[in-house]
Write a protein that holds these residues in place. Structure first.
Motif, PDB file in Angstrom:
ATOM      1  N   SER A  85      37.408  22.224  27.488  1.00 37.04           N
ATOM      2  CA  SER A  85      37.598  23.400  26.632  1.00 37.04           C
ATOM      3  C   SER A  85      38.813  23.332  25.710  1.00 37.04           C
ATOM      4  O   SER A  85      39.091  24.284  24.993  1.00 37.04           O
ATOM      5  N   VAL A  87      40.408  22.162  22.470  1.00 37.05           N
ATOM      6  CA  VAL A  87      39.929  21.671  21.170  1.00 37.05           C
ATOM      7  C   VAL A  87      40.601  20.347  20.792  1.00 37.05           C
ATOM      8  O   VAL A  87      39.939  19.391  20.382  1.00 37.05           O
ATOM      9  N   SER A 126      31.581  30.068  21.881  1.00 35.61           N
ATOM     10  CA  SER A 126      32.965  30.197  21.426  1.00 35.61           C
ATOM     11  C   SER A 126      33.063  30.535  19.947  1.00 35.61           C
ATOM     12  O   SER A 126      32.266  30.050  19.120  1.00 35.61           O
ATOM     13  N   SER A 127      34.093  31.296  19.592  1.00 34.22           N
ATOM     14  CA  SER A 127      34.334  31.615  18.186  1.00 34.22           C
ATOM     15  C   SER A 127      34.710  30.365  17.384  1.00 34.22           C
ATOM     16  O   SER A 127      34.645  30.375  16.153  1.00 34.22           O
ATOM     17  N   TYR A 150      34.545  19.670  19.929  1.00 34.14           N
ATOM     18  CA  TYR A 150      34.399  20.780  20.886  1.00 34.14           C
ATOM     19  C   TYR A 150      33.484  21.859  20.312  1.00 34.14           C
ATOM     20  O   TYR A 150      32.527  22.299  20.958  1.00 34.14           O
ATOM     21  N   ASN A 179      39.252  34.073  21.073  1.00 32.69           N
ATOM     22  CA  ASN A 179      40.315  33.629  21.996  1.00 32.69           C
ATOM     23  C   ASN A 179      40.675  34.737  22.978  1.00 32.69           C
ATOM     24  O   ASN A 179      40.875  35.873  22.564  1.00 32.69           O
ATOM     25  N   ARG A 185      46.142  31.659  31.806  1.00 29.86           N
ATOM     26  CA  ARG A 185      45.796  30.691  30.768  1.00 29.86           C
ATOM     27  C   ARG A 185      46.465  29.348  31.062  1.00 29.86           C
ATOM     28  O   ARG A 185      47.619  29.299  31.534  1.00 29.86           O
ATOM     29  N   GLU A 188      48.383  24.307  28.244  1.00 33.80           N
ATOM     30  CA  GLU A 188      48.153  23.507  27.040  1.00 33.80           C
ATOM     31  C   GLU A 188      47.726  24.381  25.854  1.00 33.80           C
ATOM     32  O   GLU A 188      47.743  23.958  24.712  1.00 33.80           O
ATOM     33  N   VAL A 190      48.043  27.579  23.190  1.00 32.87           N
ATOM     34  CA  VAL A 190      49.267  27.933  22.478  1.00 32.87           C
ATOM     35  C   VAL A 190      49.975  29.193  23.010  1.00 32.87           C
ATOM     36  O   VAL A 190      51.198  29.217  23.097  1.00 32.87           O
ATOM     37  N   LYS A 193      51.739  28.342  26.232  1.00 29.92           N
ATOM     38  CA  LYS A 193      52.806  27.390  25.920  1.00 29.92           C
ATOM     39  C   LYS A 193      54.016  28.159  25.377  1.00 29.92           C
ATOM     40  O   LYS A 193      55.169  27.865  25.725  1.00 29.92           O
ATOM     41  N   GLY A 212      52.653  23.117  16.764  1.00 28.04           N
ATOM     42  CA  GLY A 212      51.967  22.575  15.584  1.00 28.04           C
ATOM     43  C   GLY A 212      51.872  23.617  14.479  1.00 28.04           C
ATOM     44  O   GLY A 212      52.874  24.226  14.102  1.00 28.04           O
ATOM     45  N   ALA A 216      48.043  29.358  11.589  1.00 27.63           N
ATOM     46  CA  ALA A 216      46.626  29.645  11.903  1.00 27.63           C
ATOM     47  C   ALA A 216      46.529  31.047  12.489  1.00 27.63           C
ATOM     48  O   ALA A 216      47.458  31.515  13.154  1.00 27.63           O
ATOM     49  N   ARG A 218      44.420  33.922  14.809  1.00 33.68           N
ATOM     50  CA  ARG A 218      43.457  34.069  15.898  1.00 33.68           C
ATOM     51  C   ARG A 218      43.300  35.530  16.296  1.00 33.68           C
ATOM     52  O   ARG A 218      44.231  36.320  16.172  1.00 33.68           O
ATOM     53  N   ILE A 252      50.012  32.579  14.775  1.00 34.93           N
ATOM     54  CA  ILE A 252      50.770  32.153  15.962  1.00 34.93           C
ATOM     55  C   ILE A 252      52.227  32.604  15.798  1.00 34.93           C
ATOM     56  O   ILE A 252      52.878  33.007  16.756  1.00 34.93           O
ATOM     57  N   ARG A 296      46.010  19.334  14.307  1.00 31.66           N
ATOM     58  CA  ARG A 296      44.685  18.758  14.586  1.00 31.66           C
ATOM     59  C   ARG A 296      44.113  18.091  13.343  1.00 31.66           C
ATOM     60  O   ARG A 296      44.425  18.509  12.229  1.00 31.66           O
ATOM     61  N   GLU A 299      41.506  21.777  11.188  1.00 31.49           N
ATOM     62  CA  GLU A 299      41.993  23.034  11.788  1.00 31.49           C
ATOM     63  C   GLU A 299      41.013  24.176  11.520  1.00 31.49           C
ATOM     64  O   GLU A 299      40.220  24.132  10.575  1.00 31.49           O
TER      65      GLU A 299
HETATM   66  O1  G4F Z   1      45.493  27.971  21.927  1.00 38.15           O
HETATM   67  P1  G4F Z   1      44.673  26.979  21.217  1.00 38.15           P
HETATM   68  O2  G4F Z   1      44.706  25.585  21.721  1.00 38.15           O
HETATM   69  O3  G4F Z   1      43.204  27.572  21.163  1.00 38.15           O
HETATM   70  P2  G4F Z   1      41.934  27.298  20.217  1.00 38.15           P
HETATM   71  O4  G4F Z   1      41.981  25.948  19.632  1.00 38.15           O
HETATM   72  O5  G4F Z   1      41.838  28.442  19.265  1.00 38.15           O
HETATM   73  O6  G4F Z   1      40.732  27.337  21.257  1.00 38.15           O
HETATM   74  C1  G4F Z   1      40.682  28.281  22.307  1.00 38.15           C
HETATM   75  O7  G4F Z   1      39.915  29.391  21.937  1.00 38.15           O
HETATM   76  C2  G4F Z   1      38.532  29.133  21.685  1.00 38.15           C
HETATM   77  C3  G4F Z   1      37.864  30.444  21.300  1.00 38.15           C
HETATM   78  O8  G4F Z   1      37.958  30.616  19.926  1.00 38.15           O
HETATM   79  C4  G4F Z   1      37.896  28.500  22.899  1.00 38.15           C
HETATM   80  F1  G4F Z   1      36.611  28.243  22.645  1.00 38.15           F
HETATM   81  C5  G4F Z   1      38.625  27.246  23.276  1.00 38.15           C
HETATM   82  O9  G4F Z   1      38.080  26.690  24.452  1.00 38.15           O
HETATM   83  C6  G4F Z   1      40.086  27.588  23.533  1.00 38.15           C
HETATM   84  O10 G4F Z   1      40.135  28.451  24.647  1.00 38.15           O
HETATM   85  O11 G4F Z   1      45.123  26.934  19.661  1.00 38.15           O
HETATM   86  C7  G4F Z   1      45.185  28.080  18.874  1.00 38.15           C
HETATM   87  C8  G4F Z   1      45.807  27.743  17.542  1.00 38.15           C
HETATM   88  C9  G4F Z   1      45.209  26.534  16.827  1.00 38.15           C
HETATM   89  O12 G4F Z   1      45.074  26.837  15.461  1.00 38.15           O
HETATM   90  C10 G4F Z   1      46.246  25.427  16.997  1.00 38.15           C
HETATM   91  O13 G4F Z   1      46.274  24.457  15.968  1.00 38.15           O
HETATM   92  O14 G4F Z   1      47.182  27.416  17.758  1.00 38.15           O
HETATM   93  C11 G4F Z   1      47.517  26.271  16.977  1.00 38.15           C
HETATM   94  N1  G4F Z   1      48.666  25.603  17.590  1.00 38.15           N
HETATM   95  C12 G4F Z   1      49.893  25.454  16.977  1.00 38.15           C
HETATM   96  N2  G4F Z   1      50.724  24.792  17.785  1.00 38.15           N
HETATM   97  C13 G4F Z   1      48.740  25.048  18.804  1.00 38.15           C
HETATM   98  C14 G4F Z   1      50.035  24.522  18.927  1.00 38.15           C
HETATM   99  N3  G4F Z   1      47.815  24.955  19.786  1.00 38.15           N
HETATM  100  C15 G4F Z   1      48.194  24.333  20.945  1.00 38.15           C
HETATM  101  N4  G4F Z   1      47.303  24.271  21.948  1.00 38.15           N
HETATM  102  N5  G4F Z   1      49.459  23.791  21.098  1.00 38.15           N
HETATM  103  C16 G4F Z   1      50.420  23.852  20.125  1.00 38.15           C
HETATM  104  O15 G4F Z   1      51.536  23.357  20.279  1.00 38.15           O
END
Ligand code: G4F
Length: 340
Positions: A85, A87, A126-127, A150, A179, A185, A188, A190, A193, A212, A216, A218, A252, A296, A299
């Motif tokens: 799960s 991405v 998933s969205s 994913y 999300n 949670r 890993e 965001v 974290k 990162g 973005a 959410r 974020i 990523r 994105e």
């Molecule tokens: O928390 P994320 O890793 O979640 P993401 O990619 O939105 O996916 C989650 O939600 C989905 C539902 O829409 C699920 F299907 C999926 O399984 C998962 O639960 O990242 C959120 C955003 C992204 O845009 C990412 O690029 O945060 C940005 N980001 C910025 N810095 C980061 C970071 N993400 C992560 N994980 N770690 C960073 O350091």
């Protein structure tokens, strides 16, 4: 008569909240887990339900193991929450992601069709499937434009669920969840974290948190409420697809601001894009920095869901807003920090 439910992905955030809900509703809960997830049941322990679940080992890549489970139990409800799960990982492991997150859904549907056609099936869509979005708000009719292995695998799972509903008249529902976060949670992702990182900085255990793309956007809700929505989707007469979301969207960076405010940290943002930093107002020391390695290859910039249909048909609505979510996550972060 006690209902029996199968939850795949029982050790994950959603699996834990859903199991808690079903146990409260007096279900017999069969929790399917990967062999490697055996040791990883801290969420179930934290909710104090680990002793109330019957665990079964199951690899979604193994058709025989799935079939064995369907021969052993008669499931009233089957919730497929298992997936690769994360991405970012899906770019490094596209084949494994496709096999588990995509084809895994088909293997379960085939087992239901063959052994248990009256079982009700829930697929966690998933969205992320909307990807680079076209509309201000995404609903059940919005166009999909997935941006990662994913999301493409989830889209396969979503369509095969719809297809089995239509072709074989199965009760197969798909919940397109935006999300959803919580103290359970994984670190890993965001939000967690950030909450864990900022609390560690406050306690002097971490100097700088690296992230990162913080621009973005959410639509973040509280996972426990989304588990309730999943259950409600299987209580209807006819299976359907539903969006679960809050209808609000934040960057974020906004999430970080809300955390910093709640923690009463005196900070200020300096610079922008890759040079953006969150610094301590007094000492001017860096607290958050941007590192390109967390970007990523492709994105998803903007997600905002429209849950009108779930609201109308299921009477489901997200209740916890961003501020409430931040409070929930940070309070628990502090509590477990003290207990270490
Ligand atoms: O928390 P994320 O890793 O979640 P993401 O990619 O939105 O996916 C989650 O939600 C989905 C539902 O829409 C699920 F299907 C999926 O399984 C998962 O639960 O990242 C959120 C955003 C992204 O845009 C990412 O690029 O945060 C940005 N980001 C910025 N810095 C980061 C970071 N993400 C992560 N994980 N770690 C960073 O350091």
């Amino acid at each position: 008569m006690k209902k029996t439910a199968l939850i795949t992905g029982i050790t994950g955030q959603d699996g834990a909240y859903l199991a808690e809900l079903l146990i409260k509703k007096n279900y017999r809960v069969i929790g399917a887990l990967r062999r490697s997830a055996r040791q990883d049941n801290w969420r179930l322990k934290r909710l104090n339900i680990d002793k109330k679940i019957i665990f079964e080992e199951l690899e979604l890549s193994e058709e025989n193991e799935i079939n064995r489970l369907f021969k052993k139990y008669k499931f009233n409800e089957v919730y497929n929450l298992a997936a690769q799960s994360f991405v970012a990982t899906s770019f490094n492991s596209p084949l494994n992601t496709s096999n588990i997150t995509g084809l895994g859904v088909l293997r379960i549907l085939e087992a239901i069709r063959t052994y248990s056609p009256r079982s009700k099936f829930f697929q966690a869509s998933s969205s992320e499937m909307f990807g680079q979005t076209f509309e201000n708000k995404q609903d059940e009719q919005s166009k999909f434009n997935p941006q990662s292995p994913y999301a493409i695998s989830k889209l396969y799972g979503h369509y095969i669920t719809k297809n089995y509903r239509k072709s074989y008249n199965l009760y197969a529902a798909s919940g397109i969840a935006f999300n959803h976060e919580s103290p359970l949670r994984g670190e890993e992702f965001v939000t967690r974290k950030i909450t864990k990182g900022l609390v560690s900085i406050m306690k002097g255990e971490l100097k700088v948190l690296e992230l990162g793309n913080v621009y973005a956007k959410r639509d973040w809700g509280y996972a426990k409420e989304y588990a309730q929505g999943m259950w409600q989707m299987l209580q209807l007469k006819k299976a359907d697809d539903f969006i679960l979301s809050t209808g609000k969207t934040y960057t974020i960076k906004n999430f970080i601001d809300e955390c910093v405010k709640y923690l009463k940290m005196e900070t200020i943002w300096i610079g922008k894009n890759l040079k953006l930093r969150l610094v301590n107002k007094k000492t001017k020391k860096d607290l958050i920095k941007i590192n390109k390695k967390y970007f990523r290859p492709a994105e998803v910039d903007y997600l905002r869901g429209d849950s009108k249909k779930a609201n109308k048909v299921l009477k489901w609505k997200a209740k916890t807003d961003l501020k409430g979510l931040v409070k929930l996550m940070i309070d628990e972060e502090m509590k477990y920090f003290k207990m270490r």
